[in-house]
Design an enzyme around this catalytic site. Structure first.
Site, PDB file in Angstrom:
ATOM      1  CB  CYS A  74      -3.720   3.316  -1.545  1.00  0.00           C
ATOM      2  SG  CYS A  74      -4.866   4.637  -1.203  1.00  0.00           S
TER       3      CYS A  74
ATOM      4  CE  LYS B 231      -7.265   0.065   6.172  1.00  0.00           C
ATOM      5  NZ  LYS B 231      -7.986   0.335   4.920  1.00  0.00           N
TER       6      LYS B 231
ATOM      7  CD  GLN C 112      -6.947  -4.436   3.974  1.00  0.00           C
ATOM      8  OE1 GLN C 112      -7.871  -5.185   4.252  1.00  0.00           O
ATOM      9  NE2 GLN C 112      -7.128  -3.164   3.681  1.00  0.00           N
TER      10      GLN C 112
ATOM     11  CG  HIS D 279      -1.893   0.981   1.420  1.00  0.00           C
ATOM     12  ND1 HIS D 279      -1.636   2.272   1.798  1.00  0.00           N
ATOM     13  CD2 HIS D 279      -3.233   0.898   1.248  1.00  0.00           C
ATOM     14  CE1 HIS D 279      -2.781   2.949   1.849  1.00  0.00           C
ATOM     15  NE2 HIS D 279      -3.765   2.137   1.516  1.00  0.00           N
TER      16      HIS D 279
ATOM     17  CG  ASP E 295       0.527  -2.512   6.209  1.00  0.00           C
ATOM     18  OD1 ASP E 295      -0.404  -2.596   7.036  1.00  0.00           O
ATOM     19  OD2 ASP E 295       0.476  -1.830   5.176  1.00  0.00           O
TER      20      ASP E 295
HETATM   21  C1  LIG Z   1      -2.364  -2.841   3.477  1.00  0.00           C
HETATM   22  C2  LIG Z   1      -2.688  -1.483   4.006  1.00  0.00           C
HETATM   23  N1  LIG Z   1      -1.756  -0.789   4.652  1.00  0.00           N
HETATM   24  C3  LIG Z   1      -1.994   0.425   5.165  1.00  0.00           C
HETATM   25  C4  LIG Z   1      -3.215   1.029   5.042  1.00  0.00           C
HETATM   26  C5  LIG Z   1      -3.416   2.394   5.606  1.00  0.00           C
HETATM   27  O1  LIG Z   1      -4.359   2.391   6.617  1.00  0.00           O
HETATM   28  P1  LIG Z   1      -4.894   3.758   7.234  1.00  0.00           P
HETATM   29  O2  LIG Z   1      -5.356   4.596   6.088  1.00  0.00           O
HETATM   30  O3  LIG Z   1      -5.995   3.330   8.127  1.00  0.00           O
HETATM   31  O4  LIG Z   1      -3.753   4.380   7.986  1.00  0.00           O
HETATM   32  C6  LIG Z   1      -4.225   0.357   4.369  1.00  0.00           C
HETATM   33  C7  LIG Z   1      -5.544   0.995   4.171  1.00  0.00           C
HETATM   34  O5  LIG Z   1      -6.165   0.881   3.123  1.00  0.00           O
HETATM   35  C8  LIG Z   1      -3.954  -0.936   3.846  1.00  0.00           C
HETATM   36  O6  LIG Z   1      -4.905  -1.621   3.189  1.00  0.00           O
END
Ligand SMILES: Cc1ncc(COP(=O)(O)O)c(C=O)c1O
Lengths: 147, 406
Positions: free
Chosen positions: B363, B225, B202, B122, B199
């Site tokens: 993203c 999430k 998900q 992401h 990370d």
């Molecule tokens: C794999 C992954 N990492 C990081 C994020 C970023 O999360 P946040 O926008 O809640 O900080 C997301 C959100 O879509 C994600 O799917």
């Protein structure tokens, strides 16, 4: 559902499947790139402007049905128009897709895009080619984005 | 026993209608809906506990502090951390990654050091590293994936060298659903002396996480999430690493003593929690975890796996539909493109049927570049989704083919 039919009229499908004036204009004296960063749509617009008149116009790029059809319709409508007329059409089109109001003057085929006003998330798709036109006519070298 | 109807009862929003149709919410990878217990926990804080934390001698402040700190304990136990002070509250996964990249990166990275990321990250796990790489002269290397959306582990191992200082890896890809073999990757990275940030944005709602077993150095996730509030998330970091890192932001709460000549910093976790935190959010996140625990992650995972298999089967009924991301190990994400229809148009037509999905690059622009597509349509599942939701999705997709491909 009726809204959806308003949005996706036959003319839109037709221009999406068979975009008019699609391709590069090698002799263009105006050019700009447009992006919609949210959906990755991109567009290259080429024009030949002669004596304040758009004598030729083409576009290429990839996008959804709304943005492709809008670009295609725009090129059809603008060919042969003066820059002042083009600006007036831009204003009329912008008013129509944001408010749903048909402008007081005739905007021709562009009126099939009136249904977009019911879908705020899609206004940017319909407007991308017009913003790109603005950039090309103002000779801005910065790619425009819808954001 | 897992009963999806009972679960749905707890989510007020699932009773709503969109454009006159019952809401079919399939955009869970973007954010999940909130159960009543989370909504109640947040409002209870404002109704009955509202005071600043760690500051007052008065009773209300003590109660607020207790509730806030209890949420930290809940997170600690949920992810199996050894020490409560290894849990740092952040705004979400993004801020947690920025914290590590900035604080750890500035103190530890030098010219020529390598940061290893995967092709399916992401943007939140790419851009913070790019910023710190620019500042320190470190270099970013990328682990490639194949056409199924599976990382190439041979390449991964070849990219690991003594120059590798950090591996930043998503546990589950939001764009593809791929589950990466993080346990194995962590072990390999440690062999060359690199640290690993996982990370978990998900994975946290589909997998039981144990950071000690994983042996990851950092783990990040977002509350929203995980059926919790927006604006709150957490960073887990190994205590000795966090202790050695300089503060990220500065201000109240993160100091011991301030003079204009010099300030000394508070101990963990407060060193990294400058300013008044999102107290209601933290309490809400605690409630979200308790909700997930009450349902049971193993039941949730089984339910979602069954729905995903059902959706993949249904997808075969539309010849123009191509699933993007076909890794053997994947969860809860059905990302797809349709020949002759742009994802945006799919999204609008589905929306008119009450079906909410995400369309776009998610993203993860490098993923789109790899597959040479501008965008995908993505349906993503959560514990409250049903077979009827999948049926509604495919009924709407058949409408798309009727309209566009007749
Ligand atoms: C794999 C992954 N990492 C990081 C994020 C970023 O999360 P946040 O926008 O809640 O900080 C997301 C959100 O879509 C994600 O799917």
């Amino acid at each position: 559902m009726s809204d959806l039919r308003e949005l996706y009229q036959e003319v839109i499908f037709d221009h999406n499947r068979h975009p008019r004036n699609f391709g590069k204009l090698v002799k263009a004296n105006r050019h700009a790139e447009g992006f919609n960063p949210l959906c990755g749509d991109s567009l290259d617009l080429y024009l030949i402007v002669d004596n304040d008149r758009i004598t030729d116009i083409k576009f290429e790029g990839q996008g959804c049905a709304i943005s492709t059809a809008s670009a295609s319709l725009m090129t059809e409508v603008l060919k042969g128009k003066t820059l002042t007329e083009a600006e007036q059409l831009f204003e009329g089109f912008h008013q129509m897709v944001t408010t749903g109001q048909q402008p007081s003057f005739d905007i021709g085929k562009l009126s099939v895009l009136a249904g977009v006003s019911e879908f705020p998330a899609r206004v940017k798709c319909a407007s991308l080619s017009w913003h790109t036109l603005h950039a090309a006519l103002n000779n801005s070298n910065q790619p425009v984005t819808t954001e | 026993m897992f009963n999806v109807e009972q679960v749905r009862e707890q989510f007020p929003i699932l009773k709503s209608t969109v454009r006159g149709k019952p809401l079919v919410y399939l955009d869970n990878a973007a954010t999940t809906q909130k159960p009543q217990s989370v909504i109640d926990a947040e409002s209870h804080y404002y109704d009955a506990l509202n005071a600043n934390v760690h500051r007052g001698v008065h009773k209300l402040s003590q109660d607020a502090t207790d509730a806030f700190e209890k949420a930290r304990d809940t997170i600690q136990h949920f992810i199996g951390a050894q020490h409560r002070e290894e849990i740092i509250f952040t705004r979400g996964a993004t801020e947690a990654i920025n914290l590590v990249a900035s604080s750890w990166g500035r103190a530890n990275l030098q010219t020529g050091d390598e940061i290893l990321l995967s092709q399916m990250e992401h943007h939140a796990n790419i851009v913070p590293w790019q910023l710190i790489a620019e500042q320190t002269g470190a270099v970013i290397k990328v682990i490639p994936m194949d056409e199924t959306g599976t990382l190439n582990l041979t390449q991964f191992e070849a990219l690991l060298t003594p120059k590798t200082k950090m591996l930043g890896i998503t546990h589950v890809s939001n764009a593809l659903g791929t589950v990466n073999p993080v346990q194995y990757m962590i072990e390999k990275a440690h062999q060359v002396g690199a640290l690993v940030l996982v990370d978990g944005a998900q994975s946290i709602l589909h997998h039981a996480i144990n950071v000690v077993e994983l042996d990851c150095d950092f783990f990040v996730f977002s509350g929203h999430k995980l059926y919790g509030p927006t604006g709150i998330g957490a960073l887990y970091g190994k205590k000795h690493l966090l202790n050695a890192m300089p503060p990220y932001q500065a201000g109240g709460d993160m100091i011991f003593k301030v003079t204009f000549e010099k300030s000394t910093f508070n101990h963990l976790p407060y060193k990294f929690e400058a300013g008044t935190p999102h107290i209601a959010g933290a309490i809400g996140l605690g409630a979200a975890i308790e909700f997930v625990q009450s349902v049971g992650l193993q039941h949730i995972a089984a339910h979602e796996a069954q729905l995903l298999a059902y959706a993949a089967e249904q997808a075969k009924s539309i010849p123009q539909l191509r699933i993007v991301g076909q890794a053997k190990e994947k969860v809860s994400v059905l990302s797809f493109v349709m020949e002759g229809v742009h994802p945006h148009d799919i999204g609008t037509i589905l929306d008119s049927e009450g079906v909410a999905i995400r369309t776009g690059h998610h993203c993860a622009m490098p993923v789109m570049d790899f597959f040479k597509i501008p965008a995908t349509a993505r349906a993503s599942l959560a514990l409250y989704n049903t077979q009827q939701d999948i049926d509604a999705l495919f009924t709407a997709l058949h409408r798309v083919t009727e309209m566009f491909l007749k």
